[in-house]
Design a protein around this motif. Structure first.
Motif, PDB file in Angstrom:
ATOM      1  N   TYR A 123       0.824  -1.211   0.000  1.00 61.65           N
ATOM      2  CA  TYR A 123       0.000   0.000   0.000  1.00 61.65           C
ATOM      3  C   TYR A 123       0.856   1.257   0.000  1.00 61.65           C
ATOM      4  CZ  TYR A 123      -4.758  -1.779   0.465  1.00 61.65           C
ATOM      5  OH  TYR A 123      -5.967  -2.347   0.219  1.00 61.65           O
ATOM      6  N   ARG A 124       1.924   1.262   0.788  1.00 62.95           N
ATOM      7  CA  ARG A 124       2.766   2.459   0.863  1.00 62.95           C
ATOM      8  C   ARG A 124       3.403   2.768  -0.484  1.00 62.95           C
ATOM      9  NH1 ARG A 124       6.606   4.332   5.717  1.00 62.95           N
ATOM     10  NH2 ARG A 124       7.014   6.400   4.889  1.00 62.95           N
ATOM     11  N   GLU A 125       3.876   1.733  -1.168  1.00 62.50           N
ATOM     12  CA  GLU A 125       4.509   1.947  -2.470  1.00 62.50           C
ATOM     13  C   GLU A 125       3.522   2.488  -3.499  1.00 62.50           C
ATOM     14  OE1 GLU A 125       6.472  -1.656  -3.648  1.00 62.50           O
ATOM     15  OE2 GLU A 125       8.084  -1.381  -2.191  1.00 62.50           O
ATOM     16  N   ASN A 126       2.241   2.248  -3.286  1.00 58.52           N
ATOM     17  CA  ASN A 126       1.222   2.689  -4.238  1.00 58.52           C
ATOM     18  C   ASN A 126       0.318   3.788  -3.687  1.00 58.52           C
ATOM     19  OD1 ASN A 126       1.583   0.718  -6.559  1.00 58.52           O
ATOM     20  ND2 ASN A 126       1.511  -0.637  -4.797  1.00 58.52           N
ATOM     21  N   SER A 127       0.628   4.306  -2.509  1.00 53.55           N
ATOM     22  CA  SER A 127      -0.275   5.271  -1.865  1.00 53.55           C
ATOM     23  C   SER A 127      -0.389   6.584  -2.641  1.00 53.55           C
ATOM     24  CB  SER A 127       0.132   5.529  -0.416  1.00 53.55           C
ATOM     25  OG  SER A 127       1.406   6.111  -0.332  1.00 53.55           O
ATOM     26  N   CYS A 128       0.684   7.056  -3.257  1.00 56.47           N
ATOM     27  CA  CYS A 128       0.594   8.313  -4.023  1.00 56.47           C
ATOM     28  C   CYS A 128      -0.376   8.159  -5.189  1.00 56.47           C
ATOM     29  CB  CYS A 128       1.970   8.738  -4.524  1.00 56.47           C
ATOM     30  SG  CYS A 128       3.032   9.352  -3.223  1.00 56.47           S
ATOM     31  N   GLN A 129      -0.278   7.056  -5.896  1.00 56.17           N
ATOM     32  CA  GLN A 129      -1.195   6.818  -7.009  1.00 56.17           C
ATOM     33  C   GLN A 129      -2.609   6.619  -6.495  1.00 56.17           C
ATOM     34  OE1 GLN A 129      -0.213   3.575  -9.621  1.00 56.17           O
ATOM     35  NE2 GLN A 129      -2.132   3.735 -10.729  1.00 56.17           N
TER      36      GLN A 129
ATOM     37  N   LEU B 221      -2.511  -4.335  11.167  1.00 55.31           N
ATOM     38  CA  LEU B 221      -1.439  -3.795  12.001  1.00 55.31           C
ATOM     39  C   LEU B 221      -1.444  -4.444  13.390  1.00 55.31           C
ATOM     40  CD1 LEU B 221       0.860  -1.754  12.487  1.00 55.31           C
ATOM     41  CD2 LEU B 221      -0.893  -0.093  13.134  1.00 55.31           C
ATOM     42  N   SER B 222      -2.620  -4.597  13.970  1.00 51.17           N
ATOM     43  CA  SER B 222      -2.681  -5.169  15.313  1.00 51.17           C
ATOM     44  C   SER B 222      -2.269  -6.642  15.324  1.00 51.17           C
ATOM     45  CB  SER B 222      -4.075  -4.995  15.913  1.00 51.17           C
ATOM     46  OG  SER B 222      -5.020  -5.738  15.194  1.00 51.17           O
ATOM     47  N   ALA B 223      -2.342  -7.317  14.177  1.00 47.29           N
ATOM     48  CA  ALA B 223      -1.923  -8.712  14.090  1.00 47.29           C
ATOM     49  C   ALA B 223      -0.480  -8.856  13.599  1.00 47.29           C
ATOM     50  CB  ALA B 223      -2.861  -9.479  13.149  1.00 47.29           C
ATOM     51  N   THR B 224       0.180  -7.737  13.303  1.00 44.37           N
ATOM     52  CA  THR B 224       1.550  -7.760  12.794  1.00 44.37           C
ATOM     53  C   THR B 224       2.523  -7.708  13.974  1.00 44.37           C
ATOM     54  OG1 THR B 224       0.851  -6.620  10.785  1.00 44.37           O
ATOM     55  CG2 THR B 224       3.202  -6.543  11.308  1.00 44.37           C
ATOM     56  N   PRO B 225       3.488  -8.611  14.021  1.00 47.24           N
ATOM     57  CA  PRO B 225       4.460  -8.592  15.128  1.00 47.24           C
ATOM     58  C   PRO B 225       5.171  -7.240  15.219  1.00 47.24           C
ATOM     59  CG  PRO B 225       4.717 -10.583  13.797  1.00 47.24           C
ATOM     60  CD  PRO B 225       3.746  -9.692  13.070  1.00 47.24           C
ATOM     61  N   LEU B 226       5.478  -6.824  16.445  1.00 41.14           N
ATOM     62  CA  LEU B 226       6.091  -5.514  16.661  1.00 41.14           C
ATOM     63  C   LEU B 226       7.422  -5.351  15.937  1.00 41.14           C
ATOM     64  CD1 LEU B 226       5.345  -4.940  20.455  1.00 41.14           C
ATOM     65  CD2 LEU B 226       4.241  -3.876  18.480  1.00 41.14           C
ATOM     66  N   HIS B 227       8.194  -6.401  15.790  1.00 43.74           N
ATOM     67  CA  HIS B 227       9.500  -6.315  15.141  1.00 43.74           C
ATOM     68  C   HIS B 227       9.420  -6.374  13.616  1.00 43.74           C
ATOM     69  CE1 HIS B 227       8.627 -10.596  15.372  1.00 43.74           C
ATOM     70  NE2 HIS B 227       9.406 -10.740  14.318  1.00 43.74           N
ATOM     71  N   HIS B 228       8.243  -6.627  13.075  1.00 40.98           N
ATOM     72  CA  HIS B 228       8.093  -6.782  11.623  1.00 40.98           C
ATOM     73  C   HIS B 228       8.252  -5.426  10.929  1.00 40.98           C
ATOM     74  CE1 HIS B 228       6.393  -7.790   7.713  1.00 40.98           C
ATOM     75  NE2 HIS B 228       6.484  -9.075   8.060  1.00 40.98           N
ATOM     76  N   PRO B 229       8.991  -5.374   9.828  1.00 47.07           N
ATOM     77  CA  PRO B 229       9.199  -4.101   9.121  1.00 47.07           C
ATOM     78  C   PRO B 229       7.906  -3.476   8.603  1.00 47.07           C
ATOM     79  CG  PRO B 229      10.369  -5.919   8.019  1.00 47.07           C
ATOM     80  CD  PRO B 229       9.702  -6.489   9.215  1.00 47.07           C
ATOM     81  N   ASP B 230       6.851  -4.254   8.478  1.00 42.68           N
ATOM     82  CA  ASP B 230       5.595  -3.712   7.955  1.00 42.68           C
ATOM     83  C   ASP B 230       4.878  -2.826   8.967  1.00 42.68           C
ATOM     84  OD1 ASP B 230       4.292  -3.635   5.507  1.00 42.68           O
ATOM     85  OD2 ASP B 230       2.784  -5.097   6.114  1.00 42.68           O
ATOM     86  N   GLN B 231       5.285  -2.868  10.240  1.00 42.29           N
ATOM     87  CA  GLN B 231       4.672  -2.009  11.256  1.00 42.29           C
ATOM     88  C   GLN B 231       4.696  -0.534  10.819  1.00 42.29           C
ATOM     89  OE1 GLN B 231       3.339  -1.946  14.489  1.00 42.29           O
ATOM     90  NE2 GLN B 231       3.040  -4.159  14.507  1.00 42.29           N
TER      91      GLN B 231
ATOM     92  N   HIS C 104       1.963   4.303   8.505  1.00 43.44           N
ATOM     93  CA  HIS C 104       1.972   5.424   7.551  1.00 43.44           C
ATOM     94  C   HIS C 104       0.732   5.397   6.658  1.00 43.44           C
ATOM     95  CE1 HIS C 104       3.427   8.315   4.612  1.00 43.44           C
ATOM     96  NE2 HIS C 104       3.096   7.438   3.678  1.00 43.44           N
ATOM     97  N   VAL C 105       0.431   4.233   6.103  1.00 42.52           N
ATOM     98  CA  VAL C 105      -0.706   4.116   5.188  1.00 42.52           C
ATOM     99  C   VAL C 105      -2.020   4.406   5.916  1.00 42.52           C
ATOM    100  CG1 VAL C 105      -1.992   2.503   3.735  1.00 42.52           C
ATOM    101  CG2 VAL C 105       0.498   2.552   3.622  1.00 42.52           C
ATOM    102  N   ILE C 106      -2.158   3.934   7.134  1.00 45.46           N
ATOM    103  CA  ILE C 106      -3.371   4.196   7.914  1.00 45.46           C
ATOM    104  C   ILE C 106      -3.540   5.696   8.124  1.00 45.46           C
ATOM    105  CG2 ILE C 106      -4.419   3.934  10.205  1.00 45.46           C
ATOM    106  CD1 ILE C 106      -3.161   1.044  10.182  1.00 45.46           C
ATOM    107  N   GLN C 107      -2.450   6.400   8.434  1.00 47.22           N
ATOM    108  CA  GLN C 107      -2.527   7.859   8.605  1.00 47.22           C
ATOM    109  C   GLN C 107      -2.937   8.548   7.318  1.00 47.22           C
ATOM    110  OE1 GLN C 107       1.347   8.942  10.096  1.00 47.22           O
ATOM    111  NE2 GLN C 107       0.673   8.815  12.222  1.00 47.22           N
TER     112      GLN C 107
END
Length: 121
Positions: free
Chosen positions: A23-29, A92-102, A107-110
């Motif tokens: 999503y972040r890579e495509n958020s501008c579009q 996000l709530s199911a993503t481990p805290l150490h995962h880079p996708d956090q 960012h995308v949610i904001q």
């Protein structure tokens, strides 16, 4: 090392590792396309209302197969966009805290939350 976006191992089922990064890579579009949709909504509704007064359009709406409600179709992207922050918050709530996708998900949610707050009705 960077976590791959997509699992390509033949030993594991197919799934995406980093939905937030996608999503972040495509958020501008996504934002550009959604703003274009919002900018055209008023004209689309005006044209729909104008056409509803023409016999040809009314006949078209009655022809089989029954067409879905065009007003609802015009509204669907807005409803979908409004539900994305909540959906991604669940991811996000199911993503481990150490995962880079956090960070990507946050960012995308904001971005999407701000976009849905600024959207005209």
């Amino acid at each position: 090392s960077r976590v791959p976006l997509i699992n390509t191992s033949p030993d594991l089922p197919f799934y995406i590792y980093s939905i937030g990064e996608v999503y972040r890579e495509n958020s501008c579009q996504l934002v550009r396309e959604y703003e274009q949709y919002l900018n055209g909504r008023k004209a689309a509704h005006q044209e729909f209302n104008r056409l509803q007064n023409t016999p040809e359009f009314l006949s078209f709406l009655q022809e089989p197969p029954a067409l879905p409600d065009l007003c609802n179709i015009l509204q669907q992207p807005r409803e979908h966009m409004g539900s994305l922050p909540c959906l991604l918050q669940g991811v996000l709530s199911a993503t481990p805290l150490h995962h880079p996708d956090q960070a990507h998900l946050g960012h995308v949610i904001q971005v999407l939350s701000a976009l849905s707050r600024t959207s005209p009705t």
